[in-house]
Design an enzyme around this catalytic site. Structure first.
Site, PDB file in Angstrom:
ATOM      1  N   ASP A  80      19.283 -18.491 -80.334  1.00  0.00           N
ATOM      2  CA  ASP A  80      19.835 -19.713 -80.903  1.00  0.00           C
ATOM      3  C   ASP A  80      19.032 -20.904 -80.392  1.00  0.00           C
ATOM      4  OD1 ASP A  80      22.502 -20.812 -82.315  1.00  0.00           O
ATOM      5  OD2 ASP A  80      21.982 -22.140 -80.646  1.00  0.00           O
ATOM      6  N   GLU A 108      20.730 -21.810 -87.293  1.00  0.00           N
ATOM      7  CA  GLU A 108      19.600 -21.849 -86.354  1.00  0.00           C
ATOM      8  C   GLU A 108      19.558 -20.607 -85.482  1.00  0.00           C
ATOM      9  OE1 GLU A 108      22.983 -24.184 -84.350  1.00  0.00           O
ATOM     10  OE2 GLU A 108      22.248 -23.751 -86.359  1.00  0.00           O
ATOM     11  N   ASN A 161      19.004 -32.399 -86.130  1.00  0.00           N
ATOM     12  CA  ASN A 161      19.351 -32.789 -87.493  1.00  0.00           C
ATOM     13  C   ASN A 161      19.975 -34.180 -87.545  1.00  0.00           C
ATOM     14  OD1 ASN A 161      18.478 -30.701 -89.179  1.00  0.00           O
ATOM     15  ND2 ASN A 161      20.291 -29.452 -88.801  1.00  0.00           N
ATOM     16  N   ASP A 179      14.522 -28.655 -90.855  1.00  0.00           N
ATOM     17  CA  ASP A 179      13.945 -27.540 -91.618  1.00  0.00           C
ATOM     18  C   ASP A 179      12.548 -27.200 -91.107  1.00  0.00           C
ATOM     19  OD1 ASP A 179      16.230 -27.496 -93.117  1.00  0.00           O
ATOM     20  OD2 ASP A 179      15.347 -28.488 -94.881  1.00  0.00           O
ATOM     21  N   HIS A 191      17.502 -33.812 -91.786  1.00  0.00           N
ATOM     22  CA  HIS A 191      17.426 -32.381 -92.110  1.00  0.00           C
ATOM     23  C   HIS A 191      16.013 -31.935 -92.440  1.00  0.00           C
ATOM     24  CE1 HIS A 191      21.728 -31.428 -92.047  1.00  0.00           C
ATOM     25  NE2 HIS A 191      21.925 -32.642 -92.552  1.00  0.00           N
TER      26      HIS A 191
END
Length: 382
Positions: A255, A298, A263, A272, A268
């Site tokens: 993770d 994630e 974010n 990404d 975002h």
């Protein structure tokens, strides 16, 4: 009572077909088409022999046209049957060369067979129809012009050298009649070629769309690595291999630390890009036998076949080193990405869901104890 005996099929017909057509799946369609042409030329030669016997055609010219036509089509058959035709162009049937050869033979037949020259015009049409489903628009139109000029040349030659048997006025009518029919057939051939081209383009588009759908069914669209569905399928297959080998498999749940903060602070689009960079670094750290994918959000899952938790943990540290040396300054200056990982060994026959749950608990422990670290669960929890 003796057992009933069933007759064993004679393999001779199969061997005969292999000898005549070649091995199954090796261009038999092209060979069959050429054999059909060979049969047509054989019937043509038989017809010529009948005309010679009836006194409608001279024996010498008849023998020449029959012999050369049969020799030519036999040569085409041998080229197609042996596979040499595949080295001469994209059309293994040699449709255009066969059609050109047929036009020349037909024009020759017209010049030496006055009584049946009307029927020979129909044979010329057959040469145009022969390539209707194979030739391109340009090839179909070119064959039409060549056929019309060849037939016109044969008519002009007959009318100038033997006007008694080839009356010029009659030959002019024959030519106009042939031109009308051949033009109509040519238009059909060109339209058929145009339709095939459109269908070919559409087929290519559909094939590309199908490949795209199949790719998306197994890959995460953002990171381009396996998605959860594909991971589950590969895990099930790997567990079957594990039962046969009897060796331990390890699972790693990873993770990205504080990803929500990335974010929220940077948007975002940056998030990404971080996921894509992380997935690329993860793929680079894997062994050839390992596989990984995006488990969700994630979170990533790594499967290490025939590996202990210690081996899997060393893979995680390689990833950590790779990530530490990866610069995210192109996204956000000074951005630093870390991750937490949970490792669990999965014994042969153990429920995969339980092993993943143990890896998840180990990941939770890693996050609770400060993040940017790896925690291993070696044995099933009691």
């Amino acid at each position: 009572m003796p057992p009933e005996r069933h007759p064993v099929p004679d393999p001779a017909p199969s061997r005969g077909a292999d000898w005549l057509l070649g091995p199954e799946g090796q261009g038999r369609g092209a060979v069959k088409l050429t054999l059909l042409a060979l049969a047509v030329y054989g019937l043509f030669a038989l017809n010529v022999a009948v005309q010679v016997n009836l006194g409608l055609m001279e024996a010498g010219p008849g023998a020449w046209v029959s012999g050369l036509s049969l020799a030519g089509i036999t040569g085409f058959y041998l080229l197609v049957r042996t596979g040499l035709s595949r080295h001469l162009g994209s059309d293994a049937s040699l449709t255009l060369p066969q059609s050109v050869f047929g036009v020349l033979i037909t024009a020759w037949g017209y010049a030496i067979d006055p009584p049946l020259r009307g029927a020979i015009i129909a044979i010329m049409l057959l040469n145009l129809v022969w390539g209707m489903f194979v030739l391109s628009q340009r090839q179909a139109f070119g064959l039409y012009l060549f056929g019309l000029m060849s037939l016109g040349a044969a008519m002009a030659y007959g009318a100038s050298t033997d006007p008694v048997r080839f009356p010029p006025a009659v030959e002019a009518l024959h030519f106009s009649f042939a031109a009308i029919l051949m033009t109509a057939v040519s238009v059909l051939s060109v339209n058929m070629a145009r339709l095939r081209a459109k269908l070919g383009a559409r087929t290519t588009e559909l094939r590309a769309a199908l490949e795209r759908i199949q790719y998306l069914a197994h890959h995460d669209e953002l990171t381009r690595i396996s998605n959860r569905r594909h991971l589950s399928e590969r895990l099930a297959a790997e567990q079957l291999n594990q039962r046969q080998s009897g060796q331990t498999m390890s699972l790693v749940l990873i993770d990205i630390d504080h990803f929500k903060m990335v974010n929220d602070r940077h948007g975002h689009a940056v998030g990404d890009a971080v996921l894509r960079h992380f997935a690329a670094a993860l793929q680079a750290a894997l062994r050839s036998t390992d596989f990984a994918g995006r488990w969700g959000g994630e979170e990533f899952l790594v499967v290490t076949p025939q590996a202990s938790a210690a081996t899997a943990a060393s893979l995680v540290e390689r990833l950590r080193d790779t990530l530490a040396s990866t610069s995210f300054d192109s996204l956000v200056p000074g951005l630093h990405i870390t991750f937490s990982a949970g490792v669990a060994e999965c014994a042969p026959g153990e429920d995969l869901h339980l092993a993943i749950e143990r890896a998840d608990r180990a990941l939770y422990q890693a996050k609770q104890t400060g993040r940017d670290r790896t925690v291993s669960q070696f044995a099933p929890l009691v």
